[in-house]
Write an enzyme that holds these catalytic residues in place. Structure first.
Site, PDB file in Angstrom:
ATOM      1  N   ASP A  25      77.219 -32.683  60.223  1.00  0.00           N
ATOM      2  CA  ASP A  25      78.522 -33.339  59.761  1.00  0.00           C
ATOM      3  C   ASP A  25      78.103 -34.827  59.737  1.00  0.00           C
ATOM      4  O   ASP A  25      77.356 -35.178  60.573  1.00  0.00           O
ATOM      5  CB  ASP A  25      79.660 -33.032  60.489  1.00  0.00           C
ATOM      6  CG  ASP A  25      80.827 -33.326  59.626  1.00  0.00           C
ATOM      7  OD1 ASP A  25      80.787 -33.617  58.649  1.00  0.00           O
ATOM      8  OD2 ASP A  25      81.896 -33.464  60.225  1.00  0.00           O
ATOM      9  N   HIS A  42      73.598 -36.530  51.607  1.00  0.00           N
ATOM     10  CA  HIS A  42      73.319 -35.204  51.660  1.00  0.00           C
ATOM     11  C   HIS A  42      71.501 -35.235  51.904  1.00  0.00           C
ATOM     12  O   HIS A  42      70.864 -34.410  52.600  1.00  0.00           O
ATOM     13  CB  HIS A  42      73.607 -34.338  50.865  1.00  0.00           C
ATOM     14  CG  HIS A  42      75.041 -34.143  50.911  1.00  0.00           C
ATOM     15  ND1 HIS A  42      75.621 -33.906  52.122  1.00  0.00           N
ATOM     16  CD2 HIS A  42      76.046 -34.335  50.097  1.00  0.00           C
ATOM     17  CE1 HIS A  42      77.174 -33.770  51.802  1.00  0.00           C
ATOM     18  NE2 HIS A  42      77.547 -34.142  50.744  1.00  0.00           N
ATOM     19  N   LEU A 135      60.388 -19.269  65.661  1.00  0.00           N
ATOM     20  CA  LEU A 135      61.471 -19.604  65.573  1.00  0.00           C
ATOM     21  C   LEU A 135      62.014 -19.040  64.343  1.00  0.00           C
ATOM     22  O   LEU A 135      61.452 -19.056  63.140  1.00  0.00           O
ATOM     23  CB  LEU A 135      61.488 -21.425  65.313  1.00  0.00           C
ATOM     24  CG  LEU A 135      62.775 -22.081  64.759  1.00  0.00           C
ATOM     25  CD1 LEU A 135      64.003 -21.966  65.948  1.00  0.00           C
ATOM     26  CD2 LEU A 135      62.661 -23.523  64.401  1.00  0.00           C
ATOM     27  N   GLU A 211      78.310 -22.949  74.605  1.00  0.00           N
ATOM     28  CA  GLU A 211      78.608 -24.309  75.332  1.00  0.00           C
ATOM     29  C   GLU A 211      78.852 -25.458  74.033  1.00  0.00           C
ATOM     30  O   GLU A 211      77.768 -25.273  73.271  1.00  0.00           O
ATOM     31  CB  GLU A 211      77.752 -25.002  76.082  1.00  0.00           C
ATOM     32  CG  GLU A 211      77.328 -23.993  77.437  1.00  0.00           C
ATOM     33  CD  GLU A 211      78.622 -24.099  78.303  1.00  0.00           C
ATOM     34  OE1 GLU A 211      79.175 -25.501  78.253  1.00  0.00           O
ATOM     35  OE2 GLU A 211      78.762 -23.381  79.205  1.00  0.00           O
TER      36      GLU A 211
HETATM   37  C1  FPP Z   1      78.694 -32.431  55.976  1.00  0.00           C
HETATM   38  O1  FPP Z   1      79.087 -33.833  55.918  1.00  0.00           O
HETATM   39  C2  FPP Z   1      77.718 -31.911  55.307  1.00  0.00           C
HETATM   40  C3  FPP Z   1      77.541 -30.955  54.208  1.00  0.00           C
HETATM   41  C4  FPP Z   1      78.938 -30.158  53.984  1.00  0.00           C
HETATM   42  C5  FPP Z   1      76.359 -30.583  53.752  1.00  0.00           C
HETATM   43  C6  FPP Z   1      75.298 -30.446  54.642  1.00  0.00           C
HETATM   44  C7  FPP Z   1      73.926 -30.416  53.777  1.00  0.00           C
HETATM   45  C8  FPP Z   1      72.896 -30.939  54.293  1.00  0.00           C
HETATM   46  C9  FPP Z   1      72.415 -31.331  55.668  1.00  0.00           C
HETATM   47  C10 FPP Z   1      71.611 -30.764  53.264  1.00  0.00           C
HETATM   48  C11 FPP Z   1      71.370 -29.112  53.197  1.00  0.00           C
HETATM   49  C12 FPP Z   1      70.103 -29.065  52.622  1.00  0.00           C
HETATM   50  C13 FPP Z   1      69.632 -27.875  52.452  1.00  0.00           C
HETATM   51  C14 FPP Z   1      67.979 -27.985  52.225  1.00  0.00           C
HETATM   52  C15 FPP Z   1      69.989 -26.750  53.111  1.00  0.00           C
HETATM   53  P1  FPP Z   1      80.069 -34.292  55.156  1.00  0.00           P
HETATM   54  O2  FPP Z   1      79.680 -34.504  53.560  1.00  0.00           O
HETATM   55  O3  FPP Z   1      81.228 -33.540  55.447  1.00  0.00           O
HETATM   56  O4  FPP Z   1      80.199 -35.795  55.905  1.00  0.00           O
HETATM   57  P2  FPP Z   1      81.720 -36.448  56.133  1.00  0.00           P
HETATM   58  O5  FPP Z   1      82.493 -35.781  56.963  1.00  0.00           O
HETATM   59  O6  FPP Z   1      80.963 -37.698  56.649  1.00  0.00           O
HETATM   60  O7  FPP Z   1      82.007 -36.674  54.580  1.00  0.00           O
END
Ligand code: FPP
Length: 244
Positions: A25, A42, A135, A211
């Site tokens: 996040d 992202h 893994l 945890e």
């Molecule tokens: C949450 O941050 C993140 C997501 C909803 C997307 C997570 C995705 C990735 C890390 C990339 C995935 C890639 C692959 C290849 C699977 P947010 O957008 O909610 O952040 P914010 O809370 O700061 O708005």
């Protein structure tokens, strides 16, 4: 300690959890702080994710579950959803073509809501990486913990309808057998970076005794040192599983 401070406590012998879950996040806030579009967050989040997968493999973690796209994330603007799906597409093509990281890949979540080409790439990645045994990374895509339980209950319902199962035979193990993570240990440690204190529908059943470590770092900045800090915190805790 609920919220992890930087440099909390002395370094100590690390107990490596067999299964770690991470709620990735903070990508949006990371991008906003730099005046970049959310999709750039992202993209950098995906880079952080790849680095953490390799590091987790190197330190001996057996299962890593990464929350990449929730059943609720469809509510985001279409171009943001598209950018996450494109990152996923490119990542899948890369891992199936190269297999260089020797990581077994699994996808958890409802595939029926995903584009057919992505589902085909997921199946290919799972097949080609099935022989790796260090893994396993579970990517949670179109995943919701409640949705997973509903899915399991439906499957159990079908067994009852077919006469293969009696309601009185159902126990916790039966339900576990129908979760997307069937056959895997429950996560020992769940990490949420970005300063939020909730688990947001992640591994609802499996997290009963996990945890929880909440950290004040945004996901694209999360690196091996942060994973170490979370594992050190985990190592300091005394898990009793309801005993004394
Ligand atoms: C949450 O941050 C993140 C997501 C909803 C997307 C997570 C995705 C990735 C890390 C990339 C995935 C890639 C692959 C290849 C699977 P947010 O957008 O909610 O952040 P914010 O809370 O700061 O708005």
């Amino acid at each position: 300690m609920f919220f992890m401070k930087k440099n909390a406590g002395p370094r100590q012998e690390m107990v490596i959890p067999a299964h770690i879950g991470i709620i990735m996040d903070g990508n949006g806030r990371w991008a906003k702080k730099r005046g970049l579009p959310r999709k750039a967050g992202h993209r950098y989040g995906a880079k952080a994710m790849e680095e953490i997968c390799k590091y987790a493999r190197d330190i001996g973690v057996r299962y890593l579950t990464l929350y990449a796209f929730s059943t609720e994330n469809w509510k985001r603007p279409q171009d943001e959803v598209d950018s996450i799906m494109n990152l996923l597409r490119n990542y899948l093509k890369d891992i199936t073509n190269h297999q260089k990281e020797e990581i077994r890949t699994k996808f958890i979540g409802d595939r029926s809501g995903l584009a057919p080409d992505i589902v085909a790439l997921m199946e290919e990645a799972e097949e080609k990486g099935a022989h790796f045994d260090k893994l396993t990374v579970n990517f949670a895509i179109n995943y919701g913990g409640r949705d997973e339980i509903v899915h399991a209950v439906r499957e159990i319902g079908k067994k009852i309808q077919d006469g293969a199962l009696q309601p009185s035979d159902i126990d916790e193990q039966t339900l576990e057998d129908f979760l997307y993570t069937a056959g895997q240990p429950a996560p020992d440690l769940i990490i949420r970076p970005s300063g939020e204190f909730r688990t947001s529908n992640f591994m609802v059943w499996q997290s009963a005794y996990s945890e929880l470590v909440f950290m004040d770092v945004l996901w694209p900045d999360f690196g091996p040192k942060d994973l170490d800090r979370a594992i050190e915190e985990y190592s300091r805790r005394n898990r009793r599983f309801g005993g004394v």
